[in-house]
Design a protein around this motif. Structure first.
Motif, mmCIF file in Angstrom:
data_model
loop_
_atom_site.group_PDB
_atom_site.id
_atom_site.type_symbol
_atom_site.label_atom_id
_atom_site.label_comp_id
_atom_site.label_asym_id
_atom_site.label_seq_id
_atom_site.Cartn_x
_atom_site.Cartn_y
_atom_site.Cartn_z
ATOM 1 N N ALA A 72 0.854 -1.189 0.000
ATOM 2 C CA ALA A 72 0.000 0.000 0.000
ATOM 3 C C ALA A 72 0.885 1.232 0.000
ATOM 4 O O ALA A 72 1.719 1.408 0.890
ATOM 5 C CB ALA A 72 -0.907 0.002 1.221
ATOM 6 N N VAL A 73 0.698 2.078 -1.000
ATOM 7 C CA VAL A 73 1.480 3.303 -1.147
ATOM 8 C C VAL A 73 0.578 4.486 -0.808
ATOM 9 O O VAL A 73 -0.410 4.739 -1.497
ATOM 10 C CB VAL A 73 2.032 3.449 -2.580
ATOM 11 N N SER A 74 0.931 5.210 0.234
ATOM 12 C CA SER A 74 0.111 6.342 0.660
ATOM 13 C C SER A 74 0.386 7.568 -0.194
ATOM 14 O O SER A 74 1.513 7.809 -0.622
ATOM 15 C CB SER A 74 0.398 6.675 2.125
ATOM 16 N N GLY A 75 -0.655 8.365 -0.398
ATOM 17 C CA GLY A 75 -0.543 9.603 -1.147
ATOM 18 C C GLY A 75 -1.893 10.275 -1.178
ATOM 19 O O GLY A 75 -2.838 9.807 -0.528
ATOM 20 N N PRO A 76 -2.044 11.376 -1.911
ATOM 21 C CA PRO A 76 -3.371 11.983 -2.057
ATOM 22 C C PRO A 76 -4.406 10.972 -2.540
ATOM 23 O O PRO A 76 -5.565 11.005 -2.134
ATOM 24 C CB PRO A 76 -3.125 13.089 -3.091
ATOM 25 N N VAL A 77 -3.987 10.061 -3.430
ATOM 26 C CA VAL A 77 -4.761 8.869 -3.774
ATOM 27 C C VAL A 77 -3.866 7.677 -3.477
ATOM 28 O O VAL A 77 -2.791 7.540 -4.053
ATOM 29 C CB VAL A 77 -5.181 8.869 -5.258
ATOM 30 N N ASP A 78 -4.292 6.837 -2.539
ATOM 31 C CA ASP A 78 -3.486 5.675 -2.178
ATOM 32 C C ASP A 78 -3.522 4.639 -3.296
ATOM 33 O O ASP A 78 -4.539 4.469 -3.977
ATOM 34 C CB ASP A 78 -4.011 5.031 -0.895
ATOM 35 N N LEU A 79 -2.427 3.937 -3.451
ATOM 36 C CA LEU A 79 -2.318 2.870 -4.440
ATOM 37 C C LEU A 79 -2.033 1.581 -3.705
ATOM 38 O O LEU A 79 -1.090 1.512 -2.910
ATOM 39 C CB LEU A 79 -1.197 3.207 -5.428
ATOM 40 N N VAL A 80 -2.850 0.557 -3.939
ATOM 41 C CA VAL A 80 -2.699 -0.729 -3.264
ATOM 42 C C VAL A 80 -2.638 -1.824 -4.322
ATOM 43 O O VAL A 80 -3.461 -1.856 -5.241
ATOM 44 C CB VAL A 80 -3.882 -1.003 -2.299
ATOM 45 N N THR A 81 -1.671 -2.733 -4.190
ATOM 46 C CA THR A 81 -1.521 -3.770 -5.206
ATOM 47 C C THR A 81 -1.071 -5.086 -4.586
ATOM 48 O O THR A 81 -0.402 -5.111 -3.550
ATOM 49 C CB THR A 81 -0.489 -3.338 -6.283
ATOM 50 N N GLY A 99 -9.593 10.294 2.129
ATOM 51 C CA GLY A 99 -8.564 10.829 3.006
ATOM 52 C C GLY A 99 -8.671 12.342 3.093
ATOM 53 O O GLY A 99 -9.522 12.970 2.458
ATOM 54 N N HIS A 100 -7.779 12.941 3.885
ATOM 55 C CA HIS A 100 -7.776 14.395 4.029
ATOM 56 C C HIS A 100 -6.364 14.861 4.356
ATOM 57 O O HIS A 100 -5.601 14.166 5.043
ATOM 58 C CB HIS A 100 -8.728 14.837 5.143
ATOM 59 N N ALA A 101 -6.020 16.048 3.891
ATOM 60 C CA ALA A 101 -4.671 16.585 4.084
ATOM 61 C C ALA A 101 -4.312 16.782 5.554
ATOM 62 O O ALA A 101 -3.124 16.782 5.911
ATOM 63 C CB ALA A 101 -4.539 17.918 3.340
ATOM 64 N N LEU A 102 -5.303 16.930 6.435
ATOM 65 C CA LEU A 102 -5.006 17.097 7.858
ATOM 66 C C LEU A 102 -4.327 15.870 8.463
ATOM 67 O O LEU A 102 -3.673 15.979 9.505
ATOM 68 C CB LEU A 102 -6.279 17.441 8.634
ATOM 69 N N LEU A 103 -4.455 14.729 7.838
ATOM 70 C CA LEU A 103 -3.738 13.544 8.327
ATOM 71 C C LEU A 103 -2.230 13.782 8.335
ATOM 72 O O LEU A 103 -1.512 13.207 9.155
ATOM 73 C CB LEU A 103 -4.069 12.325 7.458
ATOM 74 N N GLY A 144 -9.518 6.661 5.665
ATOM 75 C CA GLY A 144 -9.673 7.881 4.882
ATOM 76 C C GLY A 144 -11.042 8.508 5.031
ATOM 77 O O GLY A 144 -11.176 9.740 5.129
ATOM 78 N N ILE A 145 -12.082 7.682 5.053
ATOM 79 C CA ILE A 145 -13.445 8.202 5.233
ATOM 80 C C ILE A 145 -13.588 8.833 6.619
ATOM 81 O O ILE A 145 -14.179 9.908 6.770
ATOM 82 C CB ILE A 145 -14.484 7.084 5.026
ATOM 83 N N ALA A 146 -13.039 8.178 7.636
ATOM 84 C CA ALA A 146 -13.089 8.748 8.987
ATOM 85 C C ALA A 146 -12.374 10.089 9.031
ATOM 86 O O ALA A 146 -12.832 11.034 9.693
ATOM 87 C CB ALA A 146 -12.464 7.779 9.990
ATOM 88 N N ALA A 147 -11.254 10.205 8.318
ATOM 89 C CA ALA A 147 -10.533 11.482 8.266
ATOM 90 C C ALA A 147 -11.390 12.568 7.615
ATOM 91 O O ALA A 147 -11.406 13.719 8.073
ATOM 92 C CB ALA A 147 -9.224 11.307 7.506
ATOM 93 N N SER A 193 -7.923 19.552 17.022
ATOM 94 C CA SER A 193 -9.299 19.045 17.084
ATOM 95 C C SER A 193 -9.516 17.938 16.066
ATOM 96 O O SER A 193 -10.338 17.036 16.276
ATOM 97 C CB SER A 193 -10.300 20.178 16.864
ATOM 98 N N PHE A 194 -8.778 17.984 14.963
ATOM 99 C CA PHE A 194 -8.883 16.905 13.973
ATOM 100 C C PHE A 194 -8.439 15.580 14.569
ATOM 101 O O PHE A 194 -9.084 14.543 14.342
ATOM 102 C CB PHE A 194 -8.045 17.228 12.738
ATOM 103 N N ALA A 195 -7.337 15.569 15.320
ATOM 104 C CA ALA A 195 -6.826 14.318 15.901
ATOM 105 C C ALA A 195 -7.860 13.686 16.826
ATOM 106 O O ALA A 195 -8.093 12.471 16.787
ATOM 107 C CB ALA A 195 -5.523 14.588 16.654
#
Length: 290
Positions: free
Chosen positions: A170-179, A190-194, A251-254, A266-268
């Motif tokens: 799993a490669v994390s990024g603005p759009v994660d890539l999983v293979t 996801g969200h940039a606040l992560l 990502g959805i939770a974020a 407050s995001f954390a």
């Protein structure tokens, strides 16, 4: 787009329900900076954390855990020995485990250890693009824990690592890539606040271990006496499912947490609340997978 790839056998919403039923016990050998946050993320999700990370205990505990995370963020000598012990025990006991090669490439101690542990074939490797490229021998690493490469640039390296381990990457990024080396799934949740919260990425590795543990426990329950296979297409499919589910649920939770957050603090807190409140219908409706 929420349609799953043909090789992906379970939707993240179904795996979230499964995880909540199984309450997997996740052993974390992780870095000192994120231990508390990681434990709270697992508890909020519905899993049970265990920060057992010293030699003499790590191996024995790995045999009874549902899943194991090895995160190389602060690899002290004691933690390195504990990781070796736990990974060997997990392999013998068919316990799924996740390798998070934090900041590999430029830093020699953790880079050597990551490549050593890679020989034990982690179920899932999770990292940013620069870490994945460095682990595959195709890059020099990023700027500490920050990537200097895109997830798409790491696709070939991720595929190669997945084929080497027989699991998923799993490669994390603005759009994660999983293979899994053959199928590629992109997760756009996801969200940039992560990236503004210490442990925002590291905790995801623990979430992947939780989903992998729940999926493996189900495989054991449906094949009594034989245990789950630890190699081959079924194993790779479970690993892919778990990594995709973890990336999308987290990502959805974020995204939910960011709606009411005033900033990183407050995001954390909101992320923990959002993980606890998230349910399968929301995941089914909001997962953006392609």
């Amino acid at each position: 787009m929420s349609r799953m790839s043909l090789r992906t056998s379970a939707h993240p919403s179904d795996l979230l329900t499964l995880l909540r039923e199984r309450e997997p016990l996740v052993q974390c050998i992780t870095n000192a900076v994120v231990t508390g946050f990681t434990a709270n993320v697992l508890l909020a999700l519905g899993a049970s954390p265990a920060m057992v990370d010293i030699p003499g205990e790590a191996g024995g505990f790995a045999r009874i855990a549902s899943g194991l995370l090895v995160n190389l963020g602060t690899p002290t000598g004691e933690q390195r020995d504990a990781a070796r012990e736990a990974v060997a025990a997990a392999a013998e006991a068919a316990v799924p485990w996740v390798l998070d090669p934090v900041a590999v490439g430029a830093l020699p101690v953790r880079t050597a250890l990551a490549r050593e542990l890679l020989l034990h074939k982690p179920t899932i490797v999770r990292g940013n693009a620069s870490e994945i490229l460095a682990l595959a021998g195709a890059g020099a690493g990023g700027r500490g824990v920050d990537a200097t490469d895109s997830a798409e640039a790491a696709e070939e390296a991720a595929r190669g690592l997945a084929l080497l381990t027989g699991g998923a990457v799993a490669v994390s990024g603005p759009v994660d890539l999983v293979t899994d080396g053959t199928t590629v799934v992109r997760v756009a949740n996801g969200h940039a606040l992560l990236t503004r919260v210490t442990g925002g990425g590291c905790a995801l590795g623990a979430v992947m271990a939780a989903f992998a543990g729940a999926a493996t426990a189900t495989a054991i329950a449906t094949s009594p006496g034989s245990g789950p296979d630890t190699d081959g297409p079924a194993h790779a499919s479970r690993a892919l499912d778990a990594a995709v589910a973890a990336s999308s649920v987290y990502g959805i939770a974020a995204e939910h947490a960011a709606r009411s957050a005033a900033g990183p603090g407050s995001f954390a807190v909101g992320l923990l609340d959002a993980l606890a409140a998230l349910d399968a219908p929301a995941v089914r409706a909001e997962a953006r997978l392609s």
